[in-house]
Structure formats: structure tokens, C-alpha cells
Design a protein around this motif. Structure first.
Motif, PDB file in Angstrom:
ATOM      1  N   ASN A   1      24.488   5.213  29.698  1.00 45.16           N
ATOM      2  CA  ASN A   1      23.067   5.622  29.549  1.00 45.16           C
ATOM      3  C   ASN A   1      22.594   4.265  28.624  1.00 45.16           C
ATOM      4  OD1 ASN A   1      20.641   6.718  28.960  1.00 45.16           O
ATOM      5  ND2 ASN A   1      21.599   8.850  28.879  1.00 45.16           N
ATOM      6  N   VAL A   2      21.283   4.173  28.492  1.00 43.86           N
ATOM      7  CA  VAL A   2      20.665   2.838  28.130  1.00 43.86           C
ATOM      8  C   VAL A   2      20.083   3.130  26.766  1.00 43.86           C
ATOM      9  CG1 VAL A   2      20.942   2.086  30.236  1.00 43.86           C
ATOM     10  CG2 VAL A   2      18.787   3.047  29.399  1.00 43.86           C
ATOM     11  N   SER A   3      19.993   2.014  26.159  1.00 52.40           N
ATOM     12  CA  SER A   3      18.817   1.719  25.105  1.00 52.40           C
ATOM     13  C   SER A   3      17.754   0.957  25.878  1.00 52.40           C
ATOM     14  CB  SER A   3      19.074   1.087  23.813  1.00 52.40           C
ATOM     15  OG  SER A   3      19.297  -0.170  24.032  1.00 52.40           O
ATOM     16  N   GLY A   4      16.397   1.086  25.798  1.00 52.68           N
ATOM     17  CA  GLY A   4      15.456   0.466  26.778  1.00 52.68           C
ATOM     18  C   GLY A   4      14.214  -0.062  26.042  1.00 52.68           C
ATOM     19  N   ILE A   5      13.453  -0.774  26.784  1.00 56.76           N
ATOM     20  CA  ILE A   5      12.343  -1.108  26.229  1.00 56.76           C
ATOM     21  C   ILE A   5      11.056  -0.667  27.371  1.00 56.76           C
ATOM     22  CG2 ILE A   5      12.450  -3.497  27.047  1.00 56.76           C
ATOM     23  CD1 ILE A   5      11.234  -4.307  24.169  1.00 56.76           C
ATOM     24  N   ALA A   6       9.748  -0.657  26.954  1.00 56.22           N
ATOM     25  CA  ALA A   6       8.709  -0.534  28.026  1.00 56.22           C
ATOM     26  C   ALA A   6       7.470  -0.946  27.275  1.00 56.22           C
ATOM     27  CB  ALA A   6       8.502   0.934  28.194  1.00 56.22           C
TER      28      ALA A   6
ATOM     29  N   LEU B   1       8.671 -11.262  24.176  1.00 59.94           N
ATOM     30  CA  LEU B   1       9.617 -10.609  23.394  1.00 59.94           C
ATOM     31  C   LEU B   1      10.685 -10.030  24.510  1.00 59.94           C
ATOM     32  CD1 LEU B   1      11.124  -9.639  20.887  1.00 59.94           C
ATOM     33  CD2 LEU B   1       9.533  -7.899  20.593  1.00 59.94           C
ATOM     34  N   MET B   2      10.049  -9.077  25.332  1.00 62.57           N
ATOM     35  CA  MET B   2      10.905  -8.458  26.400  1.00 62.57           C
ATOM     36  C   MET B   2      11.987  -9.444  27.232  1.00 62.57           C
ATOM     37  SD  MET B   2       7.910  -5.828  28.165  1.00 62.57           S
ATOM     38  CE  MET B   2       9.173  -4.867  29.088  1.00 62.57           C
ATOM     39  N   GLU B   3      11.387 -10.453  27.479  1.00 60.99           N
ATOM     40  CA  GLU B   3      12.402 -11.337  28.408  1.00 60.99           C
ATOM     41  C   GLU B   3      13.351 -11.946  27.351  1.00 60.99           C
ATOM     42  OE1 GLU B   3       9.204 -12.872  31.881  1.00 60.99           O
ATOM     43  OE2 GLU B   3       9.610 -14.116  30.120  1.00 60.99           O
ATOM     44  N   PHE B   4      12.971 -12.322  26.040  1.00 65.94           N
ATOM     45  CA  PHE B   4      13.856 -13.082  24.887  1.00 65.94           C
ATOM     46  C   PHE B   4      14.888 -11.824  24.789  1.00 65.94           C
ATOM     47  CE2 PHE B   4      15.482 -12.619  20.654  1.00 65.94           C
ATOM     48  CZ  PHE B   4      15.913 -14.010  20.525  1.00 65.94           C
ATOM     49  N   LEU B   5      14.783 -10.447  24.937  1.00 69.60           N
ATOM     50  CA  LEU B   5      15.822  -9.526  24.547  1.00 69.60           C
ATOM     51  C   LEU B   5      16.799  -9.519  25.602  1.00 69.60           C
ATOM     52  CD1 LEU B   5      13.621  -6.630  23.158  1.00 69.60           C
ATOM     53  CD2 LEU B   5      15.199  -8.191  22.067  1.00 69.60           C
ATOM     54  N   VAL B   6      16.600  -9.936  26.814  1.00 67.94           N
ATOM     55  CA  VAL B   6      17.802 -10.210  27.794  1.00 67.94           C
ATOM     56  C   VAL B   6      18.331 -11.614  27.761  1.00 67.94           C
ATOM     57  CG1 VAL B   6      16.898  -8.313  29.254  1.00 67.94           C
ATOM     58  CG2 VAL B   6      16.127 -10.519  29.693  1.00 67.94           C
ATOM     59  N   SER B   7      18.058 -12.501  26.906  1.00 68.44           N
ATOM     60  CA  SER B   7      18.604 -13.887  26.807  1.00 68.44           C
ATOM     61  C   SER B   7      19.938 -13.584  26.165  1.00 68.44           C
ATOM     62  CB  SER B   7      17.833 -14.806  26.015  1.00 68.44           C
ATOM     63  OG  SER B   7      17.992 -14.224  24.644  1.00 68.44           O
ATOM     64  N   GLU B   8      20.687 -14.712  26.608  1.00 67.00           N
ATOM     65  CA  GLU B   8      22.363 -14.474  26.092  1.00 67.00           C
ATOM     66  C   GLU B   8      22.078 -14.278  24.571  1.00 67.00           C
ATOM     67  OE1 GLU B   8      26.627 -17.210  26.392  1.00 67.00           O
ATOM     68  OE2 GLU B   8      24.675 -17.844  27.164  1.00 67.00           O
ATOM     69  N   GLU B   9      21.465 -15.140  23.767  1.00 63.80           N
ATOM     70  CA  GLU B   9      21.459 -14.879  22.420  1.00 63.80           C
ATOM     71  C   GLU B   9      21.274 -13.686  21.891  1.00 63.80           C
ATOM     72  OE1 GLU B   9      19.013 -16.560  18.539  1.00 63.80           O
ATOM     73  OE2 GLU B   9      18.491 -17.039  20.418  1.00 63.80           O
ATOM     74  N   ALA B  10      20.050 -12.920  22.486  1.00 68.79           N
ATOM     75  CA  ALA B  10      19.560 -11.550  21.917  1.00 68.79           C
ATOM     76  C   ALA B  10      20.796 -10.901  22.504  1.00 68.79           C
ATOM     77  CB  ALA B  10      18.440 -11.333  22.524  1.00 68.79           C
TER      78      ALA B  10
END
Length: 336
Positions: free
Chosen positions: A251-256, A270-279
Motif C-alpha cells: 500500500n502507499v502513503s500518497g499526495i493529491a 512540492l509534489m515534484e520535490f517529494l519524489v526527488s532522491e533527497e526527499a
């Protein structure tokens, strides 16, 4: 309490003053503040964009529906596909077209209509007593209905969203009739009436009430970091069962993005930052979860539990089976 990103503890449909100026990103979250604050601090440091979080215990969809176009919220953060799909069905989210998100996140962990995006994954695994269960004894979810486990399984309520997601996945793989038989078999193997949360099941294994239980992976990390619960965690092995014709249920934690989203451009950043390697590395480390972006390493602790092959069914397909899953759970009186 003063924080870089103010955290407002609120309850469903309570009155909330405007969260921030237009340049900030406003978030309604079911995720605990301490689990997301390091991410938001890193985002602000990199972009200069502030964030404000309203933590809700319940009622997020009802709140957004009541606020309508006046809602100050740009984004929602939550766990479990049922909560994400509920928001989509209620019409309180909007699609986000982003090559960054679509490239980073595997298709199984994002909405086909771009309404929500997974950020981390957690596997629904088996906790097994180290001194009473051979780790090779449970290789599939189907095994849990085997009579050899009679009186040896503990689990939380059959109507909980985590359980319903697993039952929906069983329906996806085997159909309703076979899933009903499976539920009957698992119920016959229970050591006690379904109760408590996932950690309570591990405590029951530690105390000798049962030998195996179902749970999410990240609870192992939470227990190991707690002085009292560490003994519970040390008493079990983490096993990764699979479906007979598939992989390990995740299952997932997610954002919308909300349908109102007054600060859409900043919210997308912010959404795109959260899939960066750092985040992804921060998120996985703090939450004891698995990064959703392939190639991002989990924390050393999480990696030590072992590897698995995620089931590749799209989670929205499981969300559509949730009603059928609930009906079967009630038909077999699983919690009775």
C-alpha cells in the motif's frame, strides 16, 4: 510551539483561519507532523517556499467538501489507497499533469487519472514468532487459511482499511468465491477475536497468545525505537508472503492536489520535490517505509528486513474492489 512550518492541530470541520499567504503551500495531513516536517524543512530550504500543515485525525474529505472553493488547502497527505480513492470519488481533488511525477513513480503506485501519487510504500507482511515458526513456513497469503495454523493467528479487525485492501487484492487474484473460502479459513485459524492495531498483534506473539500475525512493515521500525515495544519486535521475524500468482501486497502513503488549490504552482513544486532522491531518502528514513521511486535505497534498518517483489496490480483497481471486500468480510462474520 513555534516551527518553521506551523503545525495546526485541528479536528474535522473545525474553523480554520487562512493558513498562509499566497506564496506558501497549505497542506491537510493525516500523517503525523513529526513524519513530514523534515521533508517540508528541506523543501523550504531548497526553494524558499514556505509550508503550513493542518493535521487532522479524521474528516478530511468532509472538511474539504464543506469548504468547497473557499478551502485554503492546496494538497492532502494521507496513507492507504482507500483514503486516496475516497478523496477522488468525493470530487475534492484535481488531476496534476507532471512528467516528473509520471516518470519517477511506477504506474501501479499512482492514479491512472493523475489524481493522486504514491510517495512511499509499505508491505503487508507476516510477523512470525522466532522460536515457534520456521521462516519458510509462510510463503503465500493463501497459506494463512491452512488448518495447520488453527488457533495460531492474530490480526486486527477485518473491516480496517489495511485488511480490506488485502482482501481486495485476494479478490483481484482469485475471485470472490475463493476469497470467501479463504476468509473462512483464516477466521477458523484465529487465536482470538480480531482486535487492536498491528503492534498489538506482535505483542500477542511475544506474550504467547498466537504465533503469526499480519502487519505493515513500518511498525517494526516503530517498535524497535520504543523502549517497551522493542522486546515485542525482537521476538518476531519479518516474512514477505506473496500471492500464488503475484507478488507481495503493498500500500502507499500518497499526495493529491485539492480541487480548490489556491497556490497550484507552488504545490506542484512540492509534489515534484517529494519524489526527488533527497526527499525519498528522508521520507523513507523517518517513516521506516520503502521509497516509491525505483533505485532509491531504503534505510539500512528497513533493508535489513529483506527484499520482496511488489504485487503489480494498480492500487485503484483494488480500491474499486473495496466494497466487495467489505461485503465478504461481513458475510463470514470475520470479527464475530
Amino acid at each position: 510551539m513555534t516551527l518553521r512550518s506551523p503545525i495546526l492541530a485541528v479536528t474535522a470541520l473545525a474553523t480554520l483561519a487562512p493558513l498562509a499567504a499566497a506564496a506558501d503551500v497549505n497542506i491537510y495531513s493525516y500523517r503525523q507532523p513529526e513524519l513530514i516536517q523534515p521533508l517540508l524543512d528541506a523543501f523550504t530550504e531548497e526553494t524558499g517556499i514556505g509550508t503550513n500543515v493542518a493535521f487532522l485525525n479524521k474528516g478530511m474529505v468532509e472538511r474539504l467538501s464543506a469548504e468547497g472553493d473557499r478551502s485554503p488547502a492546496d494538497l492532502i497527505l494521507t496513507t492507504d489507497i482507500s483514503r486516496l480513492s475516497e478523496a477522488v470519488e468525493a470530487g475534492v481533488t484535481q488531476p496534476v499533469q507532471s512528467d516528473v511525477l509520471n516518470t519517477a513513480i511506477p504506474a501501479a503506485f499512482r492514479d491512472p487519472g493523475n489524481q493522486w501519487f504514491g510517495l512511499t510504500t509499505r508491505a503487508r507482511i507476516v510477523y512470525a514468532a522466532k522460536d515457534r515458526v520456521d521462516p519458510a513456513a509462510v510463503t503465500t497469503y493463501e497459506d494463512l487459511a491452512d488448518p495447520r495454523w488453527q488457533g495460531r493467528i492474530c490480526t486486527r479487525s477485518g473491516t480496517h482499511s489495511y485488511t480490506l485492501a488485502l482482501v481486495a487484492a485476494m479478490i483481484h487474484h482469485h475471485g470472490e468465491a475463493a476469497t470467501k473460502d479463504w476468509l473462512d479459513g483464516v477466521k477458523a485459524n484465529l487465536a482470538r477475536k480480531p482486535q487492536g492495531n498491528d503492534r498489538a498483534q506482535v505483542k500477542a506473539i511475544w506474550s504467547g497468545e498466537c504465533d503469526i500475525s499480519l502487519g505493515n512493515t513500518y511498525y517494526m521500525g516503530q517498535m524497535l525505537s520504543d523502549d517497551e515495544q522493542k522486546a515485542w519486535a525482537d521476538s518476531v521475524n519479518v516474512l514477505f508472503p506473496e500471492f500464488e500468482d503475484g507478488g507481495t501486497h503493498v500500500n502507499v502513503s500518497g499526495i493529491a492536489m485539492t480541487s480548490a488549490a489556491p497556490n497550484r504552482e507552488e504545490a506542484v513544486r512540492l509534489m515534484e520535490f517529494l519524489v526527488s532522491e533527497e526527499a525519498q531518502e528522508i521520507y523513507a528514513e523517518v517513516n521506516y517505509e520503502y521509497p516509491v521511486v525505483p533505485g532509491t535505497a531504503p534505510s539500512d534498518l528497513v533493508a535489513g528486513w529483506g527484499s520482496f517483489t511488489p504485487d503489480d496490480v494498480n492500487l485503484m483497481d483494488l480500491a474499486e474492489l473495496r466494497g466487495a471486500a467489505l461485503r465478504l468480510v461481513e458475510e463470514v462474520d470475520f470479527d464475530g
